[in-house]
Structure formats: C-alpha cells, structure tokens
Scaffold this motif. Structure first.
Motif, PDB file in Angstrom:
ATOM      1  N   GLU A   1      58.995  39.424 106.566  1.00  0.00           N
ATOM      2  CA  GLU A   1      59.117  37.960 106.650  1.00  0.00           C
ATOM      3  C   GLU A   1      57.805  37.335 107.099  1.00  0.00           C
ATOM      4  N   GLU A   2      57.127  37.970 108.042  1.00  0.00           N
ATOM      5  CA  GLU A   2      55.838  37.442 108.504  1.00  0.00           C
ATOM      6  C   GLU A   2      54.788  37.540 107.392  1.00  0.00           C
TER       7      GLU A   2
ATOM      8  N   ARG B   1      55.464  34.759 104.960  1.00  0.00           N
ATOM      9  CA  ARG B   1      55.011  33.499 105.525  1.00  0.00           C
ATOM     10  C   ARG B   1      53.490  33.346 105.376  1.00  0.00           C
TER      11      ARG B   1
ATOM     12  N   GLU C   1      55.108  23.823 106.373  1.00  0.00           N
ATOM     13  CA  GLU C   1      56.094  24.630 107.096  1.00  0.00           C
ATOM     14  C   GLU C   1      57.521  24.413 106.596  1.00  0.00           C
TER      15      GLU C   1
ATOM     16  N   ILE D   1      57.884  26.324 103.336  1.00  0.00           N
ATOM     17  CA  ILE D   1      57.888  27.773 103.576  1.00  0.00           C
ATOM     18  C   ILE D   1      59.202  28.210 104.203  1.00  0.00           C
ATOM     19  N   ASN D   2      59.660  27.492 105.221  1.00  0.00           N
ATOM     20  CA  ASN D   2      60.937  27.831 105.860  1.00  0.00           C
ATOM     21  C   ASN D   2      62.094  27.728 104.864  1.00  0.00           C
TER      22      ASN D   2
ATOM     23  N   LEU E   1      61.883  30.737 102.373  1.00  0.00           N
ATOM     24  CA  LEU E   1      62.290  31.997 103.018  1.00  0.00           C
ATOM     25  C   LEU E   1      63.796  32.036 103.250  1.00  0.00           C
TER      26      LEU E   1
END
Length: 121
Positions: free
Chosen positions: A80-81, A84, A99, A102-103, A106
């Motif tokens: 996940e990192e 990101r 952000e 991206i959030n 994901l």
C-alpha cells in the motif's frame, strides 16, 4: 435463389467441422478464458473513475492531460505504501492536492485481483 427485395432476411449457414480432417492435418487451437464478470465490471468502474478524477485534478480536457499510465496490475504488485508513492510520483506534475484522489483509488482497489494473474494457468 436468394431474394433481393428490401427487407428480405438473409440466411446464414454453418458447416459442421469434420473431425477426421482435424486429426489428420492440424488441430484447431481453442482458447478459453474464464472471466469473472464482477471483477471486470469493477475494474472498468475504477478506470472510468480514474479518468473522471484526472479531468478534475488537471482541470482540463482529455487531450490536454499529461501522458499518464496508471497501471492497476502494476500497482497491485506493490505494498500500500508502494502504491501511494508510485501514484504520487505519477501525479507530480499536478498542482492540485492529490491525496483525496490517491486515497480514493487505493480504497477502490482493495480486494481487486490482478487480471494478468487470472489469465495464466
């Protein structure tokens, strides 16, 4: 004789393949792929969402969006990192806050499986 009148329906005839010909010469290859319709629809929905969000992020028409390749399968290979940081790298030219995009991406990708992995035997 076939009718040439407008509105007349044509007929399509199929011939059965003779199995002796197939074994004597060459075999016709058959390819079967199992598709999970839900996964395909979910992936399509995500791709359409990405497209719409990129229009908002770059505040321009589709032709003016910088060349971006957000490969969902490659993202699924990452943690996940890693996902990101890859998305931040891809969107570095965007001046708006990224952000939320991206959030959102994901979150939508959770539980999604790689397509290339499902096509292999």
């Amino acid at each position: 004789m076939a009718s040439t009148e407008p509105g007349a329906q044509s007929r399509v005839m199929f011939q059965a393949v003779d199995k002796t010909e197939e074994t004597a010469g060459h075999r016709h290859g058959k390819l079967t792929v199992k598709y999970n319709r839900k996964d395909l629809q979910r992936r399509l929905d995500i791709e359409e969402w990405i497209d719409g969000q990129l229009h908002l992020l770059f505040d321009c028409e589709a032709e003016e969006i910088p060349e971006l390749e957000i490969d969902i399968d490659k993202l699924l290979d990452l943690s996940e990192e890693g996902q990101r940081s890859r998305l931040q790298e891809l969107l570095q030219e965007c001046g708006k806050p990224k952000e939320e995009f991206i959030n959102g991406l994901l979150y939508r990708m959770k539980g999604l499986r790689k397509m290339s992995g499902t096509l292999k035997k």
